[in-house]
Scaffold this motif. Structure first.
Motif, short mmCIF file in Angstrom:
data_model
loop_
_atom_site.label_atom_id
_atom_site.label_comp_id
_atom_site.label_asym_id
_atom_site.label_seq_id
_atom_site.Cartn_x
_atom_site.Cartn_y
_atom_site.Cartn_z
N ILE A 102 0.83 -1.21 0.00
CA ILE A 102 0.00 0.00 0.00
C ILE A 102 0.86 1.26 0.00
CG2 ILE A 102 -1.68 1.31 1.36
CD1 ILE A 102 -2.84 -1.41 2.26
N VAL A 103 1.95 1.24 0.75
CA VAL A 103 2.86 2.38 0.79
C VAL A 103 3.45 2.64 -0.60
CG1 VAL A 103 5.08 3.19 1.67
CG2 VAL A 103 3.41 2.20 3.24
N MET A 104 3.80 1.55 -1.32
CA MET A 104 4.35 1.72 -2.67
C MET A 104 3.34 2.39 -3.59
SD MET A 104 6.68 -1.50 -3.80
CE MET A 104 5.37 -2.69 -3.61
N THR A 105 2.08 1.97 -3.50
CA THR A 105 1.08 2.60 -4.36
C THR A 105 0.88 4.06 -3.97
OG1 THR A 105 -0.67 1.69 -2.94
CG2 THR A 105 -0.12 0.46 -4.93
N TRP A 106 0.92 4.36 -2.68
CA TRP A 106 0.81 5.74 -2.22
C TRP A 106 1.95 6.59 -2.79
CZ3 TRP A 106 -2.54 9.03 -0.49
CH2 TRP A 106 -2.17 10.13 0.27
N ARG A 107 3.15 6.04 -2.80
CA ARG A 107 4.28 6.76 -3.39
C ARG A 107 4.07 6.95 -4.89
NH1 ARG A 107 9.12 8.49 -2.08
NH2 ARG A 107 8.87 7.64 0.02
N LEU A 108 3.55 5.92 -5.56
CA LEU A 108 3.29 6.03 -6.99
C LEU A 108 2.29 7.14 -7.28
CD1 LEU A 108 3.57 4.98 -9.90
CD2 LEU A 108 1.70 3.38 -9.39
#
Length: 429
Positions: free
Chosen positions: A146-152
């Motif tokens: 989820i953090v990766m998608t937030w960064r994306l």
């Protein structure tokens, strides 16, 4: 007269005007995943039909209504993949790369196929980027996805346009207890359910929670809540996930009706949704599937992953005017050459420039043409600058350098100084 040939309904061409944005999006995701330590895997488009029946579930809409299934010449039933997780699990099992508890963090990209009614952002051939992680069972890896998608979303400028919805489906045992309570409740109100929900009540009752029918949604207001049936392990896992999202500062809402459309999910499920695309609001979704590998013949192996729809996210970038300006320009510099001797020199000079500036987008004119026609092509290319090479320039070993998109007079640049001048001007331009 024979019928004109055209693409199959719901299977679209992606034209040259569109591909720069696709490449930008795909490249942004690939770089992000590289930075987080994920490795790419590539699976076949076609798999044995049994793979999807065993993994997705025979009573899901995908298997019952949407798969492209056919018999090949050997009589085997094959299916164009409708999603990527099952194929990825098959691949890691076949090649033994998750054996002995090996952690695998994988990603893939490519077309998927479902026979459903085409809508804007929802097609019969659609494209996904998916991630799958094996042999990690804690909420920390759920949070990382989820953090990766937030960064994306931050890198793409989309954070203000998406919302994170979370739920926990618990273990198969707790979900079974909840299913019994839900079926009992829905059966008592069966006459108020829409036709599709009445069918799902007998086959896949949790999917009733996902209904878009207003009357059925009104019935569900008083339905049992999954949270009341969670076991202690699932509850602790969910709390651990929320604590990590809180620590990073990622906002979310708990959606008790979020169940996802596939049978293999357990514990964490999540969706990133938007109100910028009309009815098709989910742009990225996934969750945990700890029992899937064992269900497909492997040893017990925890798994978690997600998939994002490329078409929908490209539409969002366009709708919200988040397309980088440089994508509208395919060429930085256009080299015009007049006469055969100049054409030969232009070819040699352009290759020398490419050696020195490998990231420069340099197009050399092809097909000869007058001064006017070549400059017309240079302007149409979108280039920032035109280079001019004729007999006079050839004799002096210079090129004419003319700005096409702003102020500035044409000047002459020596061949040996051209690369350095282009590096400065193109960066500034």
């Amino acid at each position: 007269m024979s019928k004109s040939l055209q693409a199959i309904r719901g299977m679209n061409d992606i034209l040259p005007e569109q591909t720069p944005l696709w490449r930008y999006f795909e490249g942004t995701v690939a770089r992000l995943l590289d930075n987080y330590g994920y490795r790419q895997i590539r699976m076949p488009i076609v798999e044995f039909t049994e793979l999807f029946k065993r993994s997705i579930g025979e009573v899901t809409d995908i298997v019952e209504k949407e798969m492209y299934t056919f018999d090949d010449r050997n009589g085997d039933s094959l299916t164009l993949r409708p999603e990527g997780t099952a194929a990825c699990v098959r691949a890691v099992l076949e090649h033994g790369i998750t054996g002995g508890g090996q952690v695998q963090k994988l990603w893939y990209i490519g077309p998927m196929f479902r026979h459903e009614r085409p809508q804007k952002g929802r097609y019969r051939q659609f494209h996904q980027i998916g991630l799958e992680v094996f042999n990690l069972d804690g909420p920390d890896i759920d949070a990382e996805l989820i953090v990766m998608t937030w960064r994306l979303w931050g890198e793409l400028g989309l954070r203000d346009a998406v919302k994170l919805e979370l739920n926990s489906l618990g273990t198969s045992e707790s979900r079974g207890r909840y299913r019994e309570a839900l079926v009992a409740f829905l059966s008592a109100h069966q006459d108020k359910l829409d036709e599709d929900s009445q069918r799902r009540l007998k086959t896949n009752p949790l999917r009733v929670l996902d209904t878009k029918n207003a009357d059925t949604q009104a019935v569900l207001v008083d339905a049992p809540k999954m949270a009341d049936y969670l076991d202690d392990e699932s509850r602790a896992h969910f709390e651990g996930l929320k604590a990590r999202l809180d620590a990073v500062g990622i906002p979310y809402v708990i959606n008790p009706k979020l169940v996802r459309g596939l049978d293999y999910y357990s514990k964490t499920v999540f969706e990133w949704v938007t109100d910028k695309l009309g009815a098709q609001g989910t742009v990225c979704a996934g969750g945990r599937y700890d029992g899937l590998v064992e269900q497909m013949g492997g040893k017990p192996t925890p798994g978690v992953g997600f998939a994002m729809g490329i078409e929908r996210l490209v539409l969002m970038l366009e709708a919200l005017d988040k397309v980088p300006e440089e994508l509208s320009r395919q060429v930085d510099v256009y080299l015009c050459a007049f006469g055969e001797a100049a054409e030969l020199a232009a070819l040699s000079l352009s290759e020398r420039i490419r050696d020195q500036l490998p990231n420069l987008r340099l197009q050399i004119n092809a097909g000869a043409g007058s001064f006017k026609s070549q400059f017309k092509k240079a302007d149409k290319s979108g280039a920032l600058y035109a280079l001019i090479l004729g007999d006079d320039e050839l004799a002096q070993q210079v090129v004419g350098f003319k700005p096409l998109r702003g102020q500035g007079e044409q000047q002459s640049i020596a061949w040996d100084a051209l690369a350095a001048h282009l590096a400065t001007c193109v960066v500034q331009g």
